[in-house]
Design an enzyme around this catalytic site. Structure first.
Site, short mmCIF file in Angstrom:
data_model
loop_
_atom_site.label_atom_id
_atom_site.label_comp_id
_atom_site.label_asym_id
_atom_site.label_seq_id
_atom_site.Cartn_x
_atom_site.Cartn_y
_atom_site.Cartn_z
N TYR A 15 24.95 80.04 38.02
CA TYR A 15 23.70 80.52 38.61
C TYR A 15 23.96 81.78 39.45
O TYR A 15 25.11 82.09 39.74
CB TYR A 15 23.10 79.41 39.47
CG TYR A 15 24.01 78.91 40.57
CD1 TYR A 15 23.88 79.38 41.86
CD2 TYR A 15 25.02 77.97 40.32
CE1 TYR A 15 24.70 78.94 42.88
CE2 TYR A 15 25.85 77.52 41.33
CZ TYR A 15 25.68 78.01 42.61
OH TYR A 15 26.50 77.58 43.62
N SER A 253 27.09 75.61 48.40
CA SER A 253 27.26 75.44 46.96
C SER A 253 26.06 74.69 46.42
O SER A 253 25.44 73.88 47.11
CB SER A 253 28.54 74.69 46.64
OG SER A 253 28.35 73.32 46.91
N LYS A 254 25.73 74.99 45.16
CA LYS A 254 24.50 74.45 44.59
C LYS A 254 24.54 72.92 44.51
O LYS A 254 23.52 72.26 44.59
CB LYS A 254 24.31 75.05 43.20
CG LYS A 254 22.94 74.76 42.61
CD LYS A 254 22.77 75.51 41.31
CE LYS A 254 21.62 74.96 40.51
NZ LYS A 254 21.48 75.63 39.22
N ARG A 255 25.75 72.40 44.37
CA ARG A 255 25.89 70.95 44.26
C ARG A 255 25.32 70.27 45.51
O ARG A 255 24.62 69.29 45.45
CB ARG A 255 27.37 70.60 44.09
CG ARG A 255 27.65 69.27 43.47
CD ARG A 255 29.10 69.17 43.03
NE ARG A 255 30.03 69.77 43.99
CZ ARG A 255 30.49 69.17 45.08
NH1 ARG A 255 30.12 67.94 45.37
NH2 ARG A 255 31.33 69.79 45.89
N LYS A 256 25.65 70.88 46.66
CA LYS A 256 25.18 70.28 47.90
C LYS A 256 23.83 70.84 48.34
O LYS A 256 23.04 70.17 48.98
CB LYS A 256 26.21 70.52 49.00
CG LYS A 256 27.35 69.53 48.93
CD LYS A 256 28.17 69.56 50.21
CE LYS A 256 29.50 70.21 49.97
NZ LYS A 256 30.07 70.98 51.00
#
Ligand code: GLU
Length: 492
Positions: A15, A253-256
């Protein structure tokens, strides 16, 4: 003096990170302010991780932010190609040049040997670094090994001394070369490494100033050493502070944090100018108080000297405030244009709305302009305008059963509903006359009316809601609410 040439050099492997978007913006602002050139370079050498979608995401993100490159993969330019995957010949020539200059040496050390070396250094608590084992090989042996086809990397021989950078943001930063091992520039499979191609590209593309995230500082040291080894002019560098999570916690980060990706803001429908304004204030400020700065003002006032050194928190409340502000400034037709894709995606209208749908959206735009923080909010807020009311929410249901007279009141109002419906102002005057005749307070009428028309206790000006529904629907909803009220009135 030539004008600055700056670049944004994303790797299309996922992204577009909000930090990348900020890097692009700062470079763009610097270029626009100085009459310089903003280059987009796709760093797509990692064939295993690059994706076409990611490349498109980057193009789309930059377009959405209004950060058009002057030179880039789509725009072209004299110093392209602008995708690293298309620059293989340039890199091959650069490798030949490196060999000819004698600043590199072949290294035949195997992965195993390097791993052992590292383990040994770690156990002895020594600083890790390549021990220059292959620098000691004599020329005949090197030729013999190469002729025998032994796999080897090419390492830059890092000279003694130190590298000092006068960073545009951080001031003087330096590294002792004793702490930099001989850098591998070309892998055993012949592929040049990231730090090498970046230097070649920055040089060939005439990049004079590199603004990028602070996480690249260690790369910068290696790159500057390489620029010097190659006899190239070293660009200016400025390292932008890290962006921290919304609560000030570590790296984004996109995960979090979904907010790490620019798409999050596009999908939510924040006003793009608000996002530009907001990104500019992540690690930069005009002074300690100004929050609203238009694109033109940013171009005029942006200054590298006011970029902060310390990490900057992602302040989502500030973005909501800014986006609400920019939406309130829009004229209804422009706001309607912005709302159409969101309403179409929700299935409320066609992508290319017919004239009746268009009129509804314009009316909604006018009614909701003061209330929206993001374009997509209209989908949930104005669902009543597109779908029948099936449920009276919370306080709205209470407003329909507060008095046993409500069903009759709603039916009377339905009978008295002007035909055709006048404009909202005249409709309101009509409603006021209606309550006056009956000796009631206005509030006693408007709360049940709002519940009937929208199913909700609050929303935009009431008589705009009626106009948006049109007379027929407004009339039908009054009768529906009257029936519901009757059925749900408490036993007396
Ligand atoms: N391609 C690198 C990245 O996406 C940036 C390289 C650079 O700015 O020099 O992190």
């Amino acid at each position: 003096m030539t004008t600055p040439r700056v670049r944004f050099a994303p790797s299309p492997t996922g992204y577009l990170h909000v930090g990348g978007a900020r890097t692009a913006l700062f470079n763009w602002l610097h270029a626009r302010q100085t009459g310089g050139t903003f280059i987009l370079r796709m760093e797509d050498t990692d064939a295993a991780r690059n994706t076409k979608e990611s490349r498109e995401t980057i193009f789309r993100g930059l377009r959405w932010l209004g950060l058009a490159p002057d030179e880039g993969p789509e725009e072209g330019g004299d110093l392209g190609p602008y995708s690293q995957s298309e620059r293989g010949e340039i890199y091959a020539a650069a490798v030949a040049d490196l060999r000819a200059r004698g600043v590199v040496y072949p290294c035949f050390c195997t992965r195993e040997r390097l791993a052992e070396l590292r383990a040994r250094q770690e156990a002895a608590k020594e600083r890790y670094g390549y021990d220059r084992c292959c620098l000691g090989l004599d020329a005949d042996e090197v030729t013999r090994k190469i002729d025998a086809g032994e796999a080897h990397t090419l390492r830059l021989r890092v000279p003694e001394g130190e590298t000092v950078i006068d960073d545009l943001v951080r001031g003087e930063v330096k590294v002792a070369h004793a702490d930099v091992e001989d850098i591998i520039l070309v892998r055993a499979d012949g592929a040049p490494v990231y730090n090498f191609v970046v230097v070649i590209d920055d040089h060939h593309m005439g990049v004079s100033c590199v603004l990028r995230g602070e996480d690249h500082l260690t790369n910068t040291f290696k790159q500057v050493i390489l620029f010097k080894a190659l006899g190239f002019d070293v660009p200016l560098y400025g390292h932008l502070p890290l962006i921290l999570g919304p609560k000030g916690q570590g790296k984004l980060s996109k995960r979090k944090h979904p907010e790490a990706a620019l798409e999050h803001y596009i999908d939510r429908g924040f006003h793009p100018e608000a996002v530009v304004n907001w990104l500019a204030l992540i690690g930069w400020s005009l002074d300690d108080k100004t929050t609203i700065l238009s694109r033109d003002e940013l171009v005029q006032h942006f200054s590298l000297g006011r970029i902060s050194k310390s990490g900057a928190r992602l302040d989502l409340d500030k973005l909501e405030h800014l986006s609400g502000h920019y939406i309130r400034e829009m004229d209804p037709a422009a706001l309607a244009d912005a709302l159409v894709p969101f309403l179409a995606k929700a299935g409320h209208i066609a992508e290319d709305p017919n004239s009746q749908q268009r009129a509804t959206v314009e009316h909604l735009a006018a009614a909701y302009r003061e209330r929206l923080v993001a374009f997509s909010d209209v989908v949930a807020e104005a669902v009543w305008a597109f779908q029948p009311v099936t449920d009276y929410e919370g306080k709205a249901s209470k407003n329909l059963v507060e008095k046993p007279t409500i069903p009759a009141l709603l039916r009377d109002y339905a009978d008295a509903l002007p035909d055709p419906l006048p404009d909202p102002e005249a409709h309101e005057a009509h409603a006021r006359a209606f309550v006056e005749e009956r000796g009631m307070g206005f509030g006693q009428l408007v709360h049940p009316l709002r519940a009937a028309w929208t199913g909700r206790p609050g929303g935009p000006p009431l008589f705009d809601c009626a106009a948006i529904l049109g007379r027929k629907e407004a009339h039908a909803r009054l009768l529906q609410a009257a029936t519901w009220s009757e059925e749900n009135l408490p036993e007396s």
